[in-house]
Design a protein around this motif. Sequence first.
Motif, PDB file in Angstrom:
ATOM      1  N   ASP A 122      -8.491   7.426  -2.446  1.00  0.00           N
ATOM      2  CA  ASP A 122      -8.883   8.568  -1.615  1.00  0.00           C
ATOM      3  C   ASP A 122      -7.769   9.000  -0.674  1.00  0.00           C
ATOM      4  OD1 ASP A 122     -10.782  10.575  -0.943  1.00  0.00           O
ATOM      5  OD2 ASP A 122     -11.173   9.546   0.957  1.00  0.00           O
ATOM      6  N   MET A 123      -6.528   8.737  -1.046  1.00  0.00           N
ATOM      7  CA  MET A 123      -5.404   9.283  -0.289  1.00  0.00           C
ATOM      8  C   MET A 123      -5.089  10.668  -0.852  1.00  0.00           C
ATOM      9  SD  MET A 123      -4.779   7.117   2.057  1.00  0.00           S
ATOM     10  CE  MET A 123      -3.160   7.500   2.723  1.00  0.00           C
ATOM     11  N   PRO A 124      -5.001  11.690   0.008  1.00  0.00           N
ATOM     12  CA  PRO A 124      -4.904  13.066  -0.469  1.00  0.00           C
ATOM     13  C   PRO A 124      -3.476  13.507  -0.764  1.00  0.00           C
ATOM     14  CG  PRO A 124      -4.972  13.061   1.902  1.00  0.00           C
ATOM     15  CD  PRO A 124      -5.050  11.609   1.477  1.00  0.00           C
ATOM     16  N   VAL A 125      -3.365  14.506  -1.610  1.00  0.00           N
ATOM     17  CA  VAL A 125      -2.109  15.232  -1.740  1.00  0.00           C
ATOM     18  C   VAL A 125      -2.014  16.184  -0.551  1.00  0.00           C
ATOM     19  CG1 VAL A 125      -0.830  16.938  -3.085  1.00  0.00           C
ATOM     20  CG2 VAL A 125      -1.998  15.050  -4.245  1.00  0.00           C
ATOM     21  N   CYS A 126      -0.931  16.098   0.205  1.00  0.00           N
ATOM     22  CA  CYS A 126      -0.731  16.999   1.334  1.00  0.00           C
ATOM     23  C   CYS A 126      -0.398  18.394   0.837  1.00  0.00           C
ATOM     24  CB  CYS A 126       0.406  16.491   2.222  1.00  0.00           C
ATOM     25  SG  CYS A 126       0.082  14.926   3.058  1.00  0.00           S
ATOM     26  N   ALA A 127      -0.671  19.385   1.658  1.00  0.00           N
ATOM     27  CA  ALA A 127      -0.259  20.751   1.342  1.00  0.00           C
ATOM     28  C   ALA A 127       1.265  20.808   1.280  1.00  0.00           C
ATOM     29  CB  ALA A 127      -0.785  21.714   2.400  1.00  0.00           C
ATOM     30  N   SER A 152       7.269  14.971  -5.760  1.00  0.00           N
ATOM     31  CA  SER A 152       8.609  14.438  -6.011  1.00  0.00           C
ATOM     32  C   SER A 152       9.420  15.263  -6.997  1.00  0.00           C
ATOM     33  CB  SER A 152       8.523  12.988  -6.514  1.00  0.00           C
ATOM     34  OG  SER A 152       7.842  12.919  -7.760  1.00  0.00           O
ATOM     35  N   GLY A 153       8.794  16.218  -7.676  1.00  0.00           N
ATOM     36  CA  GLY A 153       9.569  17.060  -8.582  1.00  0.00           C
ATOM     37  C   GLY A 153       8.664  17.821  -9.539  1.00  0.00           C
ATOM     38  N   PHE A 169       4.166  13.290  -8.777  1.00  0.00           N
ATOM     39  CA  PHE A 169       3.915  12.754  -7.444  1.00  0.00           C
ATOM     40  C   PHE A 169       4.284  11.277  -7.395  1.00  0.00           C
ATOM     41  CE2 PHE A 169       1.144  16.369  -7.971  1.00  0.00           C
ATOM     42  CZ  PHE A 169       1.220  17.040  -6.764  1.00  0.00           C
ATOM     43  N   SER A 170       4.886  10.865  -6.297  1.00  0.00           N
ATOM     44  CA  SER A 170       5.122   9.447  -6.027  1.00  0.00           C
ATOM     45  C   SER A 170       4.028   8.948  -5.092  1.00  0.00           C
ATOM     46  CB  SER A 170       6.500   9.249  -5.396  1.00  0.00           C
ATOM     47  OG  SER A 170       6.589   9.962  -4.168  1.00  0.00           O
ATOM     48  N   GLY A 171       3.958   7.637  -4.895  1.00  0.00           N
ATOM     49  CA  GLY A 171       3.020   7.068  -3.935  1.00  0.00           C
ATOM     50  C   GLY A 171       1.569   7.118  -4.354  1.00  0.00           C
ATOM     51  N   ILE A 195       0.837  -1.200   0.000  1.00  0.00           N
ATOM     52  CA  ILE A 195       0.000   0.000   0.000  1.00  0.00           C
ATOM     53  C   ILE A 195       0.875   1.254   0.000  1.00  0.00           C
ATOM     54  CG2 ILE A 195      -1.614   1.376   1.360  1.00  0.00           C
ATOM     55  CD1 ILE A 195      -2.943  -1.101   2.303  1.00  0.00           C
ATOM     56  N   PRO A 196       0.731   2.130  -0.994  1.00  0.00           N
ATOM     57  CA  PRO A 196       1.457   3.402  -0.954  1.00  0.00           C
ATOM     58  C   PRO A 196       0.919   4.289   0.176  1.00  0.00           C
ATOM     59  CG  PRO A 196       0.692   2.903  -3.188  1.00  0.00           C
ATOM     60  CD  PRO A 196      -0.009   1.959  -2.262  1.00  0.00           C
TER      61      PRO A 196
END
Length: 393
Positions: free
Chosen positions: A379-384, A286-287, A304-306, A279-280
């Motif tokens: 449904d895993m979010p991108v963090c600020a 990431s760049g 983005f990774s993960g 699970i990521p």
Amino acid sequence: MKRSNANIRLPANADVWVLAGQSNMEGCGYISRIERDPNVYCFTTHHEWTIAKDPLHDLIGSTAPVDWQLRKSMTPPDIASQGDTSIREYWKGRNKGIGAGLGIAFGGLYARETGRPVGLIAAAHGGTSLAQWSHTKKSEGLNSLYGAMLERIKLASGSLTGILWYQGESDASPESSAVYRDRFIDWVQAVRADTGKPNLPVVTVQLGCVADAGRNPYGWEKIRDIQYAMPEHLSVIAVTSAIDLHLNDTIHIDAPGLTRLGKRMARCALKLTGERKDIPLGPKFSGMSPRINDRGLGETDITFSGVTGELLPQNAVHGFSVHTPDGTAHPRTRVCVAYRQENKRNIITVRTSVPLAAGDVISYGRGLLPVCDLTDAADMPVCAFSAAIEQRG
């Protein structure tokens, strides 16, 4: 809290997680229906095991004196002057109909994935700062938040698996945010030492939104940045975000949002414990690569990774902004649109009215009340986060 099904026995094979932090961990969502899972238990503030049922925290009836003393200190003076009965009635009225949290959603998903029941230790307390949680107060026992948490871990007599931590709203000032990183690192190291578990998993939450113009944006963003970077300073720790979740007042996440957050934390917990190594931990910056398109507009691909599946939504992604290194609005440009190209599952393209130069900063989730909606298929979010354009060539 209605104390039915009290004093039941926690199954011997249960994994035990502590709920610690302030009000969004305590749970302040409106209770619209009774949520229960036969595989999720709670060691309550009355120091007894029950089948978990919201609200999980009863701070007025808590066995730990620290909870009652903190409630008294947060009571309006005119009510507090009338005595303990008035204080209890005040908090009962204020909390009527609320108390939905993230614990049951966390435990339900975690139990389904592991095939083992989950025990939750209720230890959060709304309105508390990291200084109030200080490990230096351990000797005060049940008269301190840290001491009460350790005592509950001991009395629960289960197999401690990890800590769920959501706190930081009370430290989102320029002064407190300046020392938050070191204080939190010390806190985690102390918990691991005091429980005899040097690799105890810790799942944390990056602060969400606040609809209060009186809050300090700098302090709020500083805490978010510290939380985002914490895995660089501590091992066996994961951070997810509440940046995209809705509020039911100026600061508290609503019940549906807390359900989503509980599941996000469960995925992180499954990863940290090794139960689901595949699970990521969720999308992480990431760049990025800036360019000029054929219309003379600036375009920056952010990778983005993960990512599980793909980033969503594909079009009209909200939450990105452009500014200068000192945080002021960019003098020449604005974000025109952010979107994901169909064949690029983990890349968001930010288009600006003019090309960006080295040193210009792209942020996601900046400010007190950003409109954010970027998640992956799980449904895993991108963090600020914030990142500066680097000098090319």
